[in-house]
Motif scaffolding. Structure first.
Motif, PDB file in Angstrom:
ATOM      1  N   THR A 175       3.144  43.372  57.393  1.00 47.29           N
ATOM      2  CA  THR A 175       1.895  43.517  56.647  1.00 47.29           C
ATOM      3  C   THR A 175       0.882  42.517  57.163  1.00 47.29           C
ATOM      4  N   ARG A 176      -0.282  43.021  57.582  1.00 47.42           N
ATOM      5  CA  ARG A 176      -1.407  42.177  57.989  1.00 47.42           C
ATOM      6  C   ARG A 176      -2.640  42.620  57.210  1.00 47.42           C
ATOM      7  N   SER A 206      -4.660  44.441  54.798  1.00 49.83           N
ATOM      8  CA  SER A 206      -4.437  45.698  54.078  1.00 49.83           C
ATOM      9  C   SER A 206      -3.679  46.718  54.918  1.00 49.83           C
ATOM     10  N   THR A 207      -3.228  46.312  56.115  1.00 50.08           N
ATOM     11  CA  THR A 207      -2.541  47.235  57.014  1.00 50.08           C
ATOM     12  C   THR A 207      -1.043  46.990  56.965  1.00 50.08           C
ATOM     13  N   THR A 208      -0.287  48.069  56.795  1.00 46.77           N
ATOM     14  CA  THR A 208       1.172  47.998  56.785  1.00 46.77           C
ATOM     15  C   THR A 208       1.691  48.840  57.944  1.00 46.77           C
ATOM     16  N   SER A 209       2.602  48.279  58.728  1.00 50.86           N
ATOM     17  CA  SER A 209       3.103  49.001  59.899  1.00 50.86           C
ATOM     18  C   SER A 209       4.580  48.739  60.094  1.00 50.86           C
ATOM     19  N   ARG A 244       3.455  51.692  64.360  1.00 48.19           N
ATOM     20  CA  ARG A 244       2.862  52.812  63.611  1.00 48.19           C
ATOM     21  C   ARG A 244       2.472  52.327  62.206  1.00 48.19           C
ATOM     22  N   GLU A 245       1.223  52.624  61.818  1.00 47.51           N
ATOM     23  CA  GLU A 245       0.790  52.305  60.457  1.00 47.51           C
ATOM     24  C   GLU A 245       1.389  53.320  59.474  1.00 47.51           C
ATOM     25  N   GLU A 283       1.842  54.428  55.056  1.00 49.33           N
ATOM     26  CA  GLU A 283       1.383  54.292  53.668  1.00 49.33           C
ATOM     27  C   GLU A 283       2.604  54.121  52.779  1.00 49.33           C
TER      28      GLU A 283
END
Length: 551
Positions: free
Chosen positions: A480-481, A483-486, A499-500, A502
């Motif tokens: 997690t960086r 608001s981006t989760t990958s 890969r991002e 949800e």
């Protein structure tokens, strides 16, 4: 000094290589070993709030005497099991029987008075009929006194005479006001003559009507009519009085019967209203007791509840009638289904920590056996250093469990006495066979004489959110960086690509995937401890049974 620089250089290069693998979604990485890969599978995910409490019997009843008296016999002892309807305590019934007999006699006497009043009313009704007959007969006899004229004719004639006499008196008074020889005197003299003539005519008519009859006989008949009219009114009044007497008698019967019914509803014996066991006996044979004296206390051994404290951050997630699970600390691996029955509106504040009391009631004593951990490698929190995950430490700080209870709880998790992670990830039921190569711990079974006891320490998990048959990814695979989760997805050729994704809710092991991954795809997992940039739910570590909201 040169060796130290060399070591630092190696560590920095190693750190950069790790970052290039886990944090760069655009760059492919080298193939990874099998023990660093996890497949995306479907399973159930549950978020709960957990606290520690103690069992208490939820159905207790104080059984009291319904009447005063002397205790004749106590038929039970503390701890004894009883059946519904069983006699527990008896009173001496000798005095009570006398009171019942007196009440029955009171009802009988009231019923007799009611019967007598009804008979009196019938007599008065007959008297009324007779009075009406007597009045009618006297009126007929008076009318038959004259064959030509009726009684009403006599009354009219008598009225005419009286009116003529009054007219003559008035005329004479006016005539005397004028002097003799005056015009007025002469004029009123003629009026006086007319008035006298009118009176003579009326008296003659009445005399004609009365001629040939006995005036005394007519007077007697009139008197008889008046007497019978009075008797008729008296008969009517007597009927009204007789009806009032009946109403009073009926009310007396009703009151007497009500007293008797109330007396028959109570009992000199105390019966068990349900099957259970005696927790306390307060009387002995020979004791004098009053109405309402508590003789014994009865409890249902199948009804238990527990009060736990929920902090102010979690209390809004708790709902009445919400599902919960109760784990008996003394019987590891055995849990019972429960339901939230009460949420305190007022807070309990200790040392600045705000908690709310929540009560859960066990719905069934049929235990739910939770299975142990499978052999699939999964990251578990390390407590060797004495540190606890955030949620667990929060429960200790808020007084919902002690330090010793937290340590014991973590030992259970690490020893495999928590919920089966492999099964939750795969969605398998407890009776299904695990895949080849996966070991399963034999589930604990409750003893044959399984009985709960008041005061037992329990761990209560209040379920606030859950997903069924959801896609699950291990938390150790998530980066997690902001608001981006990958995640790092393993391709068919053995390379990885960033890969991002949800996500939805998560617990301390798994996170729900709502977009970006498909079932069966493989992701690279990390065996290192979660950090601020590689964690679940914004840096919160989820502990089994220690839920708190998902993402």
């Amino acid at each position: 000094m040169g060796i130290a620089k060399l070591i630092v250089t190696i560590l920095v290069l190693g750190g950069l290589s790790v970052l290039s693998l886990s944090c760069s979604p655009e760059q492919d990485a080298a193939p990874v070993s099998e023990n660093e890969v996890a497949a995306i599978q479907r399973g159930d995910l549950t978020i709960d709030i957990t606290a520690v409490g103690n069992l208490a019997l939820s159905l207790k009843e104080n059984l009291a005497f319904e009447i005063p008296g002397t205790v004749e016999e106590v038929l039970v002892e503390e701890g004894e099991t009883v059946d519904e309807g069983q006699v527990l305590v008896k009173l001496d019934t000798s005095e009570w029987d006398k009171q019942l007999d007196a009440l029955k006699n009171q009802v009988t006497a009231a019923e007799r008075q009611e019967t007598a009043a009804e008979r009196s009313l019938l007599t008065k009704q007959r008297d009324l009929i007779q009075a009406e007959i007597n009045l009618k007969n006297t009126e007929i006899a008076l009318e038959k006194t004259d064959t030509t004229y009726s009684l009403s004719d006599f009354k009219v004639a008598e009225a005419d005479v009286g009116e003529a006499e009054e007219n003559l008196k008035v005329t004479l008074v006016k005539w005397t006001k004028y002097g003799e020889g005056t015009p007025g005197y002469a004029a009123f003299q003629e009026v006086v003559v007319q008035a006298q003539t009118r009176l003579d005519t009326a008296e003659a008519k009445l005399e004609t009507m009365l001629s040939g009859f006995d005036s005394d006989s007519v007077a007697i008949k009139k008197l008889q009519v008046e007497i019978n009219q009075g008797k008729l009114e008296d008969a009517k009044k007597a009927i009204e009085d007789a009806q009032i007497t009946i109403d009073d008698a009926q009310e007396d019967v009703k009151n007497a019967q009500q007293e008797l019914d109330e007396a028959l509803e109570v009992s000199p014996e105390i019966l068990s209203p349900f099957s259970g066991f005696i927790t306390k006996v307060n009387v002995d044979g020979g004791d004098e007791v009053k109405k309402g004296t508590v003789a014994v206390e009865l409890a249902d051994p199948a009804k238990f509840e527990a009060d736990v404290l929920v902090n102010e951050m979690d209390i809004f997630q708790v709902r009445l009638s919400g599902e919960a699970i109760v784990q008996i600390d003394a019987m590891q691996g055995i849990t019972l289904p429960a339901q939230v029955t009460h949420i305190s509106p007022s807070a309990t504040i200790q040392s600045g920590v705000v908690n709310y009391k929540v009560r859960v009631e066990i719905r069934s004593l049929a235990p739910v056996v939770r299975e142990g951990l499978g052999s699939r490698p999964e990251a578990t929190p390390d407590i060797v250093s004495g540190e606890f995950p955030a949620r667990l430490q929060q429960a200790v700080d808020e007084g919902r469990m002690t330090q010793e209870q937290a340590e014991e709880f973590m030992k259970r998790i690490q020893s495999g006495e928590g919920p089966s992670r492999a099964d939750r990830a795969s969605g398998r039921g407890s009776g299904e066979t695990p895949p080849e190569g996966e070991q399963r711990r034999a589930p604990p079974t409750p003893p044959q004489d399984f009985h709960l006891r008041e005061g037992l320490t329990v761990t209560v998990s209040i379920i606030v959110n859950e997903r069924k048959d959801a896609l699950l990814v291990p938390n150790s695979a998530i980066t997690t960086r902001g608001s981006t989760t990958s995640v790092q997805v393993l391709s068919a050729d053995g390379t990885v690509e960033g890969r991002e994704i949800e996500t939805g809710i998560s617990d301390f092991q798994y996170t729900e995937v709502t977009g970006g991954l498909s079932e069966g795809e493989e992701v690279v997992t990390s065996q290192r401890s979660p950090s601020s940039e590689s964690s679940t739910g914004g840096g919160r570590i989820r502990i089994p049974f220690f839920g708190g909201g998902g993402r």
